[in-house]
Design a protein around this motif. Structure first.
Motif, PDB file in Angstrom:
ATOM      1  N   LEU A 283       0.925  -1.174  -0.053  1.00 37.45           N
ATOM      2  CA  LEU A 283      -0.033   0.154  -0.641  1.00 37.45           C
ATOM      3  C   LEU A 283       0.758   1.146  -0.287  1.00 37.45           C
ATOM      4  O   LEU A 283       0.398   2.059  -0.573  1.00 37.45           O
ATOM      5  N   GLU A 284       2.109   1.174   0.754  1.00 37.65           N
ATOM      6  CA  GLU A 284       2.450   2.561   1.288  1.00 37.65           C
ATOM      7  C   GLU A 284       3.594   2.838   0.253  1.00 37.65           C
ATOM      8  O   GLU A 284       5.144   2.235   0.229  1.00 37.65           O
ATOM      9  N   GLU A 285       3.068   3.722  -1.061  1.00 35.82           N
ATOM     10  CA  GLU A 285       3.792   3.844  -2.111  1.00 35.82           C
ATOM     11  C   GLU A 285       4.939   5.886  -1.833  1.00 35.82           C
ATOM     12  O   GLU A 285       3.900   6.499  -1.754  1.00 35.82           O
ATOM     13  N   VAL A 286       5.731   5.485  -1.625  1.00 34.10           N
ATOM     14  CA  VAL A 286       6.413   7.476  -1.682  1.00 34.10           C
ATOM     15  C   VAL A 286       6.847   8.072  -3.237  1.00 34.10           C
ATOM     16  O   VAL A 286       7.115   6.601  -3.508  1.00 34.10           O
ATOM     17  N   THR A 296       3.920  12.070  -0.923  1.00 37.96           N
ATOM     18  CA  THR A 296       2.620  11.448   0.429  1.00 37.96           C
ATOM     19  C   THR A 296       3.603  11.513   1.618  1.00 37.96           C
ATOM     20  O   THR A 296       4.406  11.399   2.262  1.00 37.96           O
ATOM     21  N   ALA A 297       3.098  12.821   1.856  1.00 40.20           N
ATOM     22  CA  ALA A 297       3.691  13.327   3.455  1.00 40.20           C
ATOM     23  C   ALA A 297       3.163  12.926   4.404  1.00 40.20           C
ATOM     24  O   ALA A 297       3.454  13.125   5.716  1.00 40.20           O
ATOM     25  N   GLY A 298       2.007  12.134   4.775  1.00 40.59           N
ATOM     26  CA  GLY A 298       1.021  11.273   5.191  1.00 40.59           C
ATOM     27  C   GLY A 298       0.263  10.459   5.206  1.00 40.59           C
ATOM     28  O   GLY A 298      -0.557  10.536   3.804  1.00 40.59           O
ATOM     29  N   PRO A 299      -1.084  10.411   5.749  1.00 39.96           N
ATOM     30  CA  PRO A 299      -2.242   9.586   5.713  1.00 39.96           C
ATOM     31  C   PRO A 299      -3.040   9.740   4.627  1.00 39.96           C
ATOM     32  O   PRO A 299      -3.677   9.292   3.687  1.00 39.96           O
ATOM     33  N   GLY A 300      -3.136  11.370   4.675  1.00 40.57           N
ATOM     34  CA  GLY A 300      -3.675  11.607   3.663  1.00 40.57           C
ATOM     35  C   GLY A 300      -3.218  11.537   1.980  1.00 40.57           C
ATOM     36  O   GLY A 300      -4.919  11.968   1.218  1.00 40.57           O
ATOM     37  N   LEU A 368       7.710  -7.127 -11.080  1.00 41.28           N
ATOM     38  CA  LEU A 368       6.595  -6.242 -10.123  1.00 41.28           C
ATOM     39  C   LEU A 368       7.167  -6.022  -8.706  1.00 41.28           C
ATOM     40  O   LEU A 368       7.595  -6.810  -7.920  1.00 41.28           O
ATOM     41  N   ASP A 369       7.278  -4.135  -8.733  1.00 40.81           N
ATOM     42  CA  ASP A 369       8.468  -3.447  -7.857  1.00 40.81           C
ATOM     43  C   ASP A 369       7.813  -3.050  -6.499  1.00 40.81           C
ATOM     44  O   ASP A 369       6.050  -4.035  -6.859  1.00 40.81           O
ATOM     45  N   SER A 370       8.079  -3.601  -5.258  1.00 37.61           N
ATOM     46  CA  SER A 370       6.877  -3.661  -3.836  1.00 37.61           C
ATOM     47  C   SER A 370       6.943  -2.184  -3.748  1.00 37.61           C
ATOM     48  O   SER A 370       7.830  -1.250  -4.444  1.00 37.61           O
ATOM     49  N   VAL A 401      -2.618   9.179 -10.816  1.00 38.46           N
ATOM     50  CA  VAL A 401      -2.273   8.203 -10.550  1.00 38.46           C
ATOM     51  C   VAL A 401      -3.257   8.213  -8.801  1.00 38.46           C
ATOM     52  O   VAL A 401      -4.191   7.793  -8.172  1.00 38.46           O
ATOM     53  N   ILE A 402      -2.381   9.034  -8.101  1.00 46.13           N
ATOM     54  CA  ILE A 402      -3.435   9.512  -6.774  1.00 46.13           C
ATOM     55  C   ILE A 402      -4.013  10.631  -6.723  1.00 46.13           C
ATOM     56  O   ILE A 402      -4.483  11.226  -5.031  1.00 46.13           O
ATOM     57  N   GLY A 403      -4.662  11.166  -7.180  1.00 40.69           N
ATOM     58  CA  GLY A 403      -5.814  12.099  -7.243  1.00 40.69           C
ATOM     59  C   GLY A 403      -5.206  13.672  -7.243  1.00 40.69           C
ATOM     60  O   GLY A 403      -5.640  14.335  -6.618  1.00 40.69           O
TER      61      GLY A 403
END
Length: 404
Positions: A283-286, A296-300, A368-370, A401-403
């Motif tokens: 899930l957590e992609e920087v 991607t500075a936080g869960p927002g 497939l990269d993590s 991609v992340i809006g």
């Protein structure tokens, strides 16, 4: 391992099993393995998860469904706990007060952050003093009680502070021993009161330091780690090839943590570490802008695991018959090791993608990269829709991609 297995024409699981560490094997840094329970963890999880039968069911499911695919993977784990460095960071202290009414106040250098550390320390004190846990209370970590405490981390806090608590309590018991000998049928309260009346100190400190490192870095020999935790996990996933969404249907975990100080706490720790690792691998992609700005500075702005991400079925078992002479009461550190087992979800996703690609005649190895995010899963499931988009350039970034 996946690519090698494909080149050899065998399953990745078989290749991993053939290369599992065995008792007496040497690590790359020439440390011989003792009490190596990796194969036992592997065999237990394969049996408990009914792996082979479920693999056949998955093959049937994939042959009958075009846009939904399932995958299953098993992942072994060997994790070194490194306590034997020549460092002041690997020491621990404890302070134990016994009061005239028989109550006990315990302070130690570890920080309680929800991992159940205080509970384990109370259990150790209870075991040494031979009194109920209800008589023992803890105070929060403070340098006016225990100075110069090592940091709380690296899965070693229970090992270090547990030994310090044990040592302090043994000092108290040694002072009480003459009164116990005089009145063997007496109670804890009677022994403490008699000792207090006789002006015996009922306060003690405990100090523990780990053995010094004996690894020779020039010769690459000696023990780099104090001991190892072992484990294995089987995870099954289902992916939606059109959206890239996935769900973890089931995960089975077997962990070797020696003689657990508290199985309820330890199972909870294993579950929590696994879910944290799930976020790491899926899930957590920087993401950064072309100028280096962190999007991607936080869960927002990126997804972290939530309740909906917990496997539909999550089974955790502790390996039986394991011991560890290098830590308090033969236990093992476990805060971090289970996190790595979440890689089983990543590889299960990869196997599901491989099934989708096979439907369009793509049987070659693919990278497939993590983390295996929804975007990556969707684009890896190559079909007539993904072919309409050009292959992105390496290092490029598309804000939509992340809006953003």
């Amino acid at each position: 391992m996946e690519r090698a297995a494909e080149a050899l024409g065998i399953s990745p699981d078989k290749l991993r099993e053939m290369n599992l560490y065995k008792e007496g094997d040497l690590t790359p840094y020439n440390q011989p393995l003792t009490d190596c329970n990796l194969s036992r963890c592997w065999d237990d999880v394969m049996k408990q998860s009914d792996y082979e039968h479920r693999q056949n069911d998955i093959n049937v499911f994939n042959s009958e469904n075009r846009w939904k695919k399932r995958g299953i993977a098993v992942m072994p784990l060997k994790y070194g706990l490194r306590h034997s460095l020549q460092s002041t960071d690997h020491t621990a202290g404890a302070l134990v007060h016994v009061y005239a009414d028989g109550s006990v106040l315990l302070a130690h250098g570890g920080v309680e952050m929800g991992q159940g550390l205080h509970t384990k320390m109370i259990q150790i004190a209870s075991r040494v003093l031979k009194i109920p846990m209800s008589k023992i209370h803890t105070s929060e970590t403070s340098t006016d009680k225990v100075p110069n405490a090592s940091y709380t981390g690296a899965s070693m806090t229970s090992d270090l502070n547990g030994m310090a608590v044990l040592i302090a309590c043994e000092v108290i018991m040694k002072r009480l021993q003459p009164f116990v000998a005089k009145n063997p049928a007496g109670s804890w309260e009677e022994w403490v009161t008699t000792a207090y009346t006789d002006r015996v100190s009922l306060s003690a400190t405990g100090y523990y330091k780990t053995p010094k490192e004996d690894h020779d870095w020039q010769a690459n020999s000696g023990d780099t780690y104090n001991y190892f935790s072992y484990g294995a996990a089987v995870s099954e996933v289902e992916i939606d090839t059109l959206s890239g969404d996935h769900v973890v249907l089931r995960t089975d975990i077997v962990m070797d943590i020696g003689q657990s100080l508290n199985p309820a706490i330890d199972i909870g720790q294993i579950e929590g570490a696994f879910i944290q690792g799930y976020g790491l691998f899926t899930l957590e992609e920087v993401r950064r802008s072309p100028t280096g700005f962190l999007y991607t500075a936080g869960p927002g702005t990126y997804k972290i695991p939530s309740m909906n991400d917990i496997p539909v079925r999550l089974n955790v078992s502790l390996l039986k018959g394991s011991s560890n002479p290098h830590a308090v009461y033969s236990s093992k550190g476990l805060g971090e090791p289970p996190l790595c087992l979440a890689a089983s979800v990543f590889f299960a996703i990869r196997h599901a993608i491989a099934a989708a690609r096979a439907d369009v005649g793509l049987n070659d190895f693919f990278l497939l990269d993590s983390p295996a995010t929804a975007e990556k899963i969707r684009m890896a499931c190559a079909d007539q829709f993904t072919r309409q988009f050009p292959e992105p350039k390496k290092g490029s970034y598309t804000p939509w991609v992340i809006g953003l």
